[in-house]
Enzyme design. Structure first.
Site, PDB file in Angstrom:
ATOM      1  N   SER A 133     -19.079  -1.345 -11.654  1.00 14.28           N
ATOM      2  CA  SER A 133     -18.942  -0.184 -12.540  1.00 14.28           C
ATOM      3  C   SER A 133     -18.171  -0.538 -13.803  1.00 14.28           C
ATOM      4  O   SER A 133     -18.153   0.247 -14.753  1.00 14.28           O
ATOM      5  CB  SER A 133     -18.233   0.957 -11.813  1.00 14.28           C
ATOM      6  OG  SER A 133     -18.975   1.376 -10.693  1.00 14.28           O
ATOM      7  N   ASP A 140       3.703   2.815  -4.426  1.00 17.98           N
ATOM      8  CA  ASP A 140       2.684   3.388  -5.302  1.00 17.98           C
ATOM      9  C   ASP A 140       2.643   2.516  -6.547  1.00 17.98           C
ATOM     10  O   ASP A 140       3.526   2.597  -7.410  1.00 17.98           O
ATOM     11  CB  ASP A 140       3.041   4.826  -5.656  1.00 17.98           C
ATOM     12  CG  ASP A 140       2.021   5.486  -6.585  1.00 17.98           C
ATOM     13  OD1 ASP A 140       1.092   4.792  -7.046  1.00 17.98           O
ATOM     14  OD2 ASP A 140       2.177   6.695  -6.868  1.00 17.98           O
ATOM     15  N   VAL A 141       1.633   1.661  -6.658  1.00 10.30           N
ATOM     16  CA  VAL A 141       1.601   0.683  -7.743  1.00 10.30           C
ATOM     17  C   VAL A 141       1.277   1.301  -9.097  1.00 10.30           C
ATOM     18  O   VAL A 141       1.288   0.588 -10.115  1.00 10.30           O
ATOM     19  CB  VAL A 141       0.623  -0.469  -7.430  1.00 10.30           C
ATOM     20  CG1 VAL A 141       1.167  -1.348  -6.314  1.00 10.30           C
ATOM     21  CG2 VAL A 141      -0.763   0.059  -7.074  1.00 10.30           C
ATOM     22  N   ASP A 180       0.855  -1.177   0.000  1.00 13.17           N
ATOM     23  CA  ASP A 180       0.000   0.000   0.000  1.00 13.17           C
ATOM     24  C   ASP A 180       0.895   1.233   0.000  1.00 13.17           C
ATOM     25  O   ASP A 180       2.050   1.160   0.424  1.00 13.17           O
ATOM     26  CB  ASP A 180      -0.909   0.010   1.241  1.00 13.17           C
ATOM     27  CG  ASP A 180      -2.200   0.796   1.036  1.00 13.17           C
ATOM     28  OD1 ASP A 180      -3.266   0.174   0.925  1.00 13.17           O
ATOM     29  OD2 ASP A 180      -2.120   2.039   0.977  1.00 13.17           O
ATOM     30  N   TYR A 206     -13.215   6.525 -13.174  1.00 13.09           N
ATOM     31  CA  TYR A 206     -13.376   5.250 -12.455  1.00 13.09           C
ATOM     32  C   TYR A 206     -14.062   4.212 -13.332  1.00 13.09           C
ATOM     33  O   TYR A 206     -13.636   3.057 -13.416  1.00 13.09           O
ATOM     34  CB  TYR A 206     -14.180   5.501 -11.180  1.00 13.09           C
ATOM     35  CG  TYR A 206     -14.392   4.290 -10.318  1.00 13.09           C
ATOM     36  CD1 TYR A 206     -13.368   3.777  -9.530  1.00 13.09           C
ATOM     37  CD2 TYR A 206     -15.643   3.648 -10.269  1.00 13.09           C
ATOM     38  CE1 TYR A 206     -13.573   2.670  -8.719  1.00 13.09           C
ATOM     39  CE2 TYR A 206     -15.853   2.542  -9.460  1.00 13.09           C
ATOM     40  CZ  TYR A 206     -14.814   2.059  -8.684  1.00 13.09           C
ATOM     41  OH  TYR A 206     -15.008   0.959  -7.883  1.00 13.09           O
ATOM     42  N   THR A 225     -16.602   0.331   2.668  1.00  9.89           N
ATOM     43  CA  THR A 225     -15.155   0.511   2.669  1.00  9.89           C
ATOM     44  C   THR A 225     -14.866   2.003   2.688  1.00  9.89           C
ATOM     45  O   THR A 225     -15.772   2.829   2.576  1.00  9.89           O
ATOM     46  CB  THR A 225     -14.520  -0.106   1.414  1.00  9.89           C
ATOM     47  OG1 THR A 225     -15.014   0.602   0.256  1.00  9.89           O
ATOM     48  CG2 THR A 225     -14.858  -1.589   1.279  1.00  9.89           C
ATOM     49  N   SER A 281     -15.099  -3.932 -10.438  1.00  7.48           N
ATOM     50  CA  SER A 281     -16.288  -3.323  -9.838  1.00  7.48           C
ATOM     51  C   SER A 281     -17.466  -3.594 -10.762  1.00  7.48           C
ATOM     52  O   SER A 281     -17.296  -3.807 -11.965  1.00  7.48           O
ATOM     53  CB  SER A 281     -16.084  -1.809  -9.691  1.00  7.48           C
ATOM     54  OG  SER A 281     -17.295  -1.159  -9.369  1.00  7.48           O
TER      55      SER A 281
END
Length: 255
Positions: A142, A62-63, A39, A153, A188, A140
């Site tokens: 979405s 930071d991926v 993370d 997103y 979350t 998601s």
């Protein structure tokens, strides 16, 4: 699945400091896996990792940065010696109308929610070839049908769903399985704003067959199952974990 199904296995979970990632890392650890918790929130990650007695490694990364991803994998493999499961869970959501999203915001969301999946998966492939491991991407609902006011997103999650299929097709010859989960609205940090808005939460629940919001504990077991031998013939799949929201085609009940 037995209690120690993942004994001797190494699992990397991105976005592991909270939400789906935290609960998923915990589930894998309980089942005997060595867990690499990743993370960019160093402080929160450290406090979470301290709850794991052993067989855990916390790495701040930071991926969305491909060079940082390379360094993270080098450290993880150097520590545990192998990789069996990669869970691409890191994600952010920034609301805004299309003409309100600036270049930096677009790049940040796409980088975190989509590009990171590619960077981490690409780096994992040589290691997963050795173990015939697998990848689970947290997308998601979405990614199946868009929401109002979340263009970046929605684009990223739609891309995550199709990238999952693409990776599954290309990596199957190596015995590597790639699947995705599509959570609905859950309690979350990311879903907090909508959950705290009682009217929005009510409208969302009305579209959900099970009549409630999801919890990270609803999603993590599905991720663990997809990584297990019991899902050995499952690849290229996208599993909705949304209480039936997507089954309704977005429509509330008639009565």
């Amino acid at each position: 699945m037995s209690v120690k199904d993942f004994a001797g296995k190494t699992v990397i979970v991105t976005g592991a400091a909270s939400g789906f990632g935290k609960v998923t890392a915990t589930r894998f650890h309980e089942k005997g896996a060595s867990v690499v918790m990743v993370d960019k929130d160093a402080e929160t990650l450290k406090s979470v990792a301290e709850q794991f007695a052993d067989n855990a490694l916390a790495i701040t990364c930071d991926v969305s940065d491909p060079e940082a991803v390379e360094k993270m994998f080098s450290r993880a493999i150097g520590h545990f010696g192998q990789l069996d499961v990669l869970v691409n869970n890191a994600g952010i959501a920034v609301p805004g109308q299309p003409d309100e999203i600036d270049n930096a915001t677009w790049s940040r969301v796409i980088g975190t929610d989509l590009s990171s999946i590619f960077y981490c998966s690409r780096t994992a492939i040589p290691h997963l070839k050795k173990t015939k491991g697998n990848i689970i991407n947290v997308a998601s609902i979405s990614g199946m049908g868009a929401d109002w006011n979340f263009p970046a997103y929605n684009a990223a999650k739609g891309g995550a769903v199709n990238l999952t299929r693409s990776l599954a097709l290309d990596l199957g010859k190596y015995g590597i399985r790639v699947n995705a989960v599509n959570p609905g609205l859950c309690r979350t940090a990311m879903g907090k704003a909508l959950v705290e808005d009682s009217e929005k939460a009510k409208r969302f629940i009305e579209r959900t067959a099970l009549g409630r919001l999801g919890e990270p504990e609803d999603v993590a077991p599905v991720i663990v199952f997809l990584a297990s031998p019991e899902a050995g013939f499952v690849t290229g799949a996208t599993v909705a974990v949304d209480g039936g929201t997507s089954a309704s085609n977005g429509q509330p009940p008639m009565s």
